[in-house]
Design an enzyme around this catalytic site. Sequence first.
Site, PDB file in Angstrom:
ATOM      1  CD  GLN A   1      -2.336  -1.718  -2.623  1.00 42.24           C
ATOM      2  OE1 GLN A   1      -3.405  -1.610  -2.037  1.00 42.24           O
ATOM      3  NE2 GLN A   1      -2.073  -1.112  -3.765  1.00 42.24           N
TER       4      GLN A   1
ATOM      5  CG  HIS B   1      -2.562  -1.662   6.475  1.00 39.25           C
ATOM      6  ND1 HIS B   1      -3.872  -1.477   6.832  1.00 39.25           N
ATOM      7  CD2 HIS B   1      -2.507  -1.510   5.131  1.00 39.25           C
ATOM      8  CE1 HIS B   1      -4.585  -1.211   5.748  1.00 39.25           C
ATOM      9  NE2 HIS B   1      -3.788  -1.225   4.700  1.00 39.25           N
TER      10      HIS B   1
ATOM     11  CD  GLU C   1      -5.042  -5.197  -5.244  1.00 39.08           C
ATOM     12  OE1 GLU C   1      -4.837  -4.623  -4.163  1.00 39.08           O
ATOM     13  OE2 GLU C   1      -5.505  -6.350  -5.326  1.00 39.08           O
TER      14      GLU C   1
ATOM     15  CG  ASP D   1      -2.103  -7.343   6.670  1.00 39.22           C
ATOM     16  OD1 ASP D   1      -2.229  -7.540   7.877  1.00 39.22           O
ATOM     17  OD2 ASP D   1      -1.156  -6.690   6.183  1.00 39.22           O
TER      18      ASP D   1
ATOM     19  CB  ILE E   1      -1.010 -12.879   0.805  1.00 38.99           C
ATOM     20  CG1 ILE E   1      -0.387 -13.610  -0.383  1.00 38.99           C
ATOM     21  CG2 ILE E   1      -0.907 -13.723   2.053  1.00 38.99           C
ATOM     22  CD1 ILE E   1       1.107 -13.734  -0.305  1.00 38.99           C
TER      23      ILE E   1
END
Length: 808
Positions: A552, A597, A499, A555, A557
């Site tokens: 990205q 994050h 992404e 968190d 994954i």
Amino acid sequence: MEDSLVETRSDNPTHLSLTPQEIIQDYRLAYQSRQVSLVGRREVLSGKAKFGIFGDGKEVVQIALAKVFQPGDFRSGYYRDQTLMFALGETTIQEFFAQLYGHADVEAEPATAGRATTAHFATRLLNPDGSWKDQTGMRNSSADVSPTAAQMPRLVGLAYASRLYRELDDLKSFTQFSHNGMEVAFGTIGNASTAEGMFWESINAIGVLRAPAVITIYDDGYGISVPNEQQMVKHDLSLILKGFQRVPDTCDGLDVYAVKGWDYPALVETYRKAAEEARCEHVPAIVHVIELTQPQGHSTSGSQERYKSKERLEWEQEFDCLKKFREWIIRQGLVAPDVLDQMEEEDRQTVEGIRKAAWEAYLSPIQQDRREAIRLIDELGRGSTHPGELTLVSQKLRDLSAPLRRDIMVAIREALLTARDEASSAKSALIEWKSHLNAANQQRYSSHQYSQSPQSALEVPEVRPIYSPTSPLVYGFEVINACFDAALGRDPRVIAFGEDVGKLGDVNQGFKGLQAKYGELRVSDTGIREATILGQAIGMALRGLRPVAEIQYLDYILYALQILSDDLATLHWRTQGGQKAPVIVRTRGHRLVGIWHSGSMMAGIIHLLRGMHVLVPRNMTQAAGFYNTLLQADEPALVVEVLNGYRIKEQVPDNIGEFTLPLGVPEVIREGADVTIATYGACCRIVMEAAELLSKVGIQADVIDVRSLLPFDIHRLLLKSLQKTNRIVFVDEDVPGGTTAYMLQQVIEGQGGYKWLDSAPRTISGKPHRPAYGSDGDYWSKPNVEQVFETVYLLMNEADPASYPLFF
Ligand SMILES: Cc1ncc(C[n+]2csc(CCOP(=O)(O)OP(=O)(O)O)c2C)c(N)n1
């Protein structure tokens, strides 16, 4: 049926361009496959095999599919595909039975060497030394997994690779994997499993990527006992799939076909059309095969009479694809019924003969081991003071009609326990035989979790970073950027995607400018679809490419974790080294801001991803070193970059594209003799600050950056530090009992560190909840400098209260 869906049906064989012999041959193969299912079920019910799941009812569709499956093509399917695999010549009936019995020998059962359950297919893509075979000369199958629909994400990459091989000139020389992208990836899935999110994510991705996949949905109306009415809206997949239908004369979308599973000519025609478009034009297709049956029910675990109505069962008998195929052949006058009867009788005998051979091949080495065990136990009994008990042990083993390997091991242990108070050469011989058996079974069931080839990540030579007075000091993201620039320039097989990776160059600029430099196929954007980003990478890697797949934030994954765990991490092991997918998963994590994050759920990851390497570099130079190592290796790995490291300045090594960092080797980042502090990632900064403060009160910490969680400290550097300090603290941002507990187990138990402890070992972790928002939320949710300081100070106070008086 909607106009836009192509419903194919034909009663006229002349236009099929098949000879009567070919058609009869097709029938016989379908018939043999049905016999395999019937006999296989019997073997399970009689107790010879543990579990059976078969492809009965799906024979004719698979015969038709096999006709268009060319060398170089790939399959990503599930447990119903036995007829397809037989027809492709990629699994023999004997190999199928070998798997049913759990024959743990790669020669007898080449798909998984007895590791996977019945009907889990795979072809061997690797030579015994771990190098790739020529895929274009073989009909290939990726290795099945049991979670239904999990075969779909990797189909994305298997198909997409054809586009890359066709459209990237620099890949044209890799003729071992592709001839100008002419390969089709064939996916198969059951109707009920299309209710999984992964199915929809995959077909959407395949459509967006224009990846030449042909996806077959076997629709027999049920998912075990649950009918389509409770699986899908409108109860009809063809209706739902309509929105994916390709806009005529464009490349936008997939061709969607609906065809009856008992209609041989229509199936043959449909697959010809679908495969031709996919192969030549790279137009993907879905073939929805309806009116299928499941004559023996779902599996050996239950009976379908419990959930199918009498009417449905009667309909299934009438519309059994084999029955219909036979009727059609006779109607066409291709063969007389009594000749066909005769052929069926021959085929029944053939299958039974093969089954018998598979059973004998499975049992004979076990019986040989049993004979040896009995001989050794009897020998022990002859000189023993417990001859009667030992005779009983060996007799019990002798009496078993179909012994298992574990029966032999249980008998040996019982014999040794009986003779525990004796010493004899017979006993030594039995002990030796036992350890030989254990080693052989270790090899049989536990080998190949990681690469055993010369390209193992652990074999990559270390090349140290070189710095000179002119090495520039730049932001962390620029270090990573230079590393990827070098990698993309060096190797045309390196393909990066995720992404915002393409145009933007990723959210932290690691790929900034690299799409413009290397093109949209080398550095590309994807949709927000973590599971299929991973699947895309697995499929591409299986076809010889070197994907760098970006998730990205750590968190997120979790969306891909199932595919990582079930498919990627197990692949090399579950095929006993028959397949590999050297995927590099790049992500960023640890503390930054807020609940989603700041993730650092490393324990969840390392426990689920055994079979992969998991690396946690503390800065971007170290991350670059790991990427350089991994790109030379043939193994999958996850690299978690430090989220708050991109704007911190680092010096770029002059050999940014060449230097490598060894896996499993921690680094001492501060020396001290009083206490060892082991940590990794973003916590290195916190611990280093705490160590600075501790040194001001006379406590010198040996701070060790673990860097690599899988593998972990292969040279026992932590033990060496502990031998010096006799005290150890493990620090990270995971939950209590998470990765700190793992590190503690590795050092205290695994390395025998408990012998060197003068104080109880300590762990410092994050809170059991997710990190709260804001700087204060971070301070009280994650380990902070004061907490590390106080924990270590308390440790020292416990040992020497006079020198380290309590002050808090
Ligand atoms: C993710 C997942 N959930 C549940 C199961 C248990 N399970 C195995 S097969 C099956 C039904 C699948 O039905 P369908 O997709 O229609 O395929 P069929 O077996 O009918 O060919 C279920 C629920 C599984 N293997 N994987």
